[in-house]
Scaffold this motif. Structure first.
Motif, PDB file in Angstrom:
ATOM      1  N   LEU A 106       0.832  -1.206   0.000  1.00 42.26           N
ATOM      2  CA  LEU A 106       0.000   0.000   0.000  1.00 42.26           C
ATOM      3  C   LEU A 106       0.865   1.253   0.000  1.00 42.26           C
ATOM      4  N   GLU A 108       2.071   1.836  -3.458  1.00 41.90           N
ATOM      5  CA  GLU A 108       1.020   2.337  -4.345  1.00 41.90           C
ATOM      6  C   GLU A 108       0.695   3.804  -4.082  1.00 41.90           C
ATOM      7  N   THR A 109       1.017   4.297  -2.899  1.00 39.34           N
ATOM      8  CA  THR A 109       0.709   5.690  -2.549  1.00 39.34           C
ATOM      9  C   THR A 109       1.972   6.562  -2.472  1.00 39.34           C
ATOM     10  N   LEU A 123      -7.509  -2.768   4.166  1.00 36.20           N
ATOM     11  CA  LEU A 123      -6.636  -3.483   3.247  1.00 36.20           C
ATOM     12  C   LEU A 123      -7.427  -4.382   2.302  1.00 36.20           C
ATOM     13  N   ARG A 169      -8.664  -2.044  -0.468  1.00 41.94           N
ATOM     14  CA  ARG A 169      -7.746  -0.941  -0.736  1.00 41.94           C
ATOM     15  C   ARG A 169      -7.771  -0.499  -2.199  1.00 41.94           C
ATOM     16  N   LEU A 184      -8.511   3.332  -2.903  1.00 38.94           N
ATOM     17  CA  LEU A 184      -7.463   4.169  -3.484  1.00 38.94           C
ATOM     18  C   LEU A 184      -7.956   4.877  -4.740  1.00 38.94           C
TER      19      LEU A 184
END
Length: 422
Positions: free
Chosen positions: A210, A213-214, A301, A304, A308
């Protein structure tokens, strides 16, 4: 009759005999210039014939070099043993050291850099065999300065013409958490703080993915991110017993040091989870904050990909491209997880209120830009990126896609071209 000898360097007549390794030689007492060098009878090729040669060609100097090389090889082997590396790694690192110490750039460096070269040989070997080892760990074992190590390491790669693949963050997570002391109950660790190793590693990997990805991983040191993710994962597995525990207390229980940026990485992870929680329907009625968000990490999660795409996207799709870097919106059917989004709209809390734009998914350096110092000699056209810069093999590996990703990428390109022609 020959006159007194004269020093050819300074012109002094004060010439004395000096005994060196039981061999007499003439030396200038004023400047130290050697007029005649003593002769020895121990050499590599002429030893059996007892031919006299100078000291610089004798076994004495070569034995000294051999001892230096032996000490370096021993340091390489000792470092490999401390890291519990396989014998194949040890032999490869020794081979690199033998090549490096004969290179003109490294043969005459001072002792500190020779010690760093030992670390570079081991570090490169581990990277080439995909063994999770960080530069910080090597610096800690060698008591070396990180900036000096980084400089010597880059020079080492260049001069030795080596290509090192990028480090796998997932392998680093598994290796780093393997040293934690939280997996076995002891007198120092209360039972409620003991955790199953496989569950903690799996949850930590999900949080690290995560983070990637961010944009929280890009350009950052990996260990602080892994520590922050491990702490949040550990809290989320038993939140009622652990939500009062701090990151510093967690690191003390795990038997590891707290990397200074880990607290900042933890705050950034909290912010990401809080933004995701604000768009999850059953969490909107609760007052979720950074102290209680660990209770809902499991739910966040699971969803997610949906969250997102919801949190980090723009409401206004009619803006098109502009100078600030926004791009035309790609059709939803091309976005990964779009089928999930179409079937699970009830997960989301009905979108945003008031028509405000959602926060764009950008790296932290772009969301919070710092003022860069401009050099008076640097022209804008010199610093512009043209896209024609060479890409190394190790960097190219990061861009290799699977066949599914390539197909999605081609569809996205066609959609963008179609939008641009309208």
């Amino acid at each position: 009759m020959a006159g007194p000898k004269k020093c050819p360097d300074c012109g002094s007549l004060d010439i004395v005999e000096d005994s060196h390794y039981s061999q007499n030689q003439l030396v200038c007492a004023d400047c130290g210039f050697i007029l005649t060098e003593g002769l020895l009878t121990t050499t590599f090729s002429e030893e059996q014939h007892l031919q006299e040669v100078t000291y610089s060609r004798s076994t004495g100097e070569n034995e000294q070099l051999s001892r230096c090389l032996q000490r370096g090889i021993k340091r390489v082997r000792d470092l490999c043993k401390v890291l519990h590396l396989p014998s194949l790694f040890e032999e490869t690192a020794v081979s690199y050291y033998q090549q490096a110490i004969k290179h003109p750039c490294f043969s005459l460096v001072h002792l500190e850099k020779k010690e760093i070269i030992v670390g570079c040989c081991v570090f490169v070997t581990c990277r080439q065999h995909n063994w999770p080892l960080t530069m910080g760990t090597v610096c800690l074992l060698l008591y070396a300065d990180k900036e000096v190590f980084a400089g010597v390491y880059m020079q080492f790669l260049k001069e030795m013409s080596l290509d090192v693949p990028s480090l796998s963050l997932i392998d680093l997570v598994k290796a780093h958490l393997n040293s934690f002391k939280l997996f076995q109950q002891s007198s120092d660790i209360p039972p409620k703080f003991v955790e199953d190793k496989e569950q903690l590693v799996e949850r930590t990997i999900q949080i690290v993915e995560l983070s990637s990805e961010t944009w929280l991983v890009t350009g950052r040191r990996p260990i602080p991110i892994v520590m922050a993710a491990a702490f949040l994962a550990w809290q989320s597995l038993r939140p009622l017993d652990r939500f009062r525990c701090t990151l510093s207390e967690f690191c003390k229980l795990a038997g590891t040091d707290v990397p200074p940026p880990a607290h900042r990485r933890l705050r950034e992870l909290h912010n990401i989870f809080l933004q995701m929680a604000s768009h999850l329907a059953w969490l909107q009625v609760l007052k979720v904050n950074k102290r209680t968000v660990a209770k809902y990490v499991d739910d966040l999660l699971k969803h997610r990909h949906v969250l997102l795409q919801t949190v980090f996207s723009r409401m206004d799709s009619t803006e098109g491209c502009n100078l600030e870097g926004s791009a035309p919106e790609v059709p939803q059917q091309l976005i990964k997880g779009s089928s999930v989004m179409m079937g699970k709209k009830s997960l989301l809390g009905g979108g945003q209120k008031g028509g405000r734009k959602r926060v764009p998914l950008l790296p932290p350096c772009m969301l919070n830009p710092k003022k860069l110092l401009k050099s008076p000699d640097l022209r804008p056209e010199d610093s512009a990126i043209t896209g024609d810069e060479p890409i190394s093999d190790s960097e190219l590996e990061q861009y290799i896609r699977t066949s599914e990703e390539e197909e999605v990428f081609r569809e996205a390109q066609r959609a963008l071209n179609h939008c641009s022609h309208k």
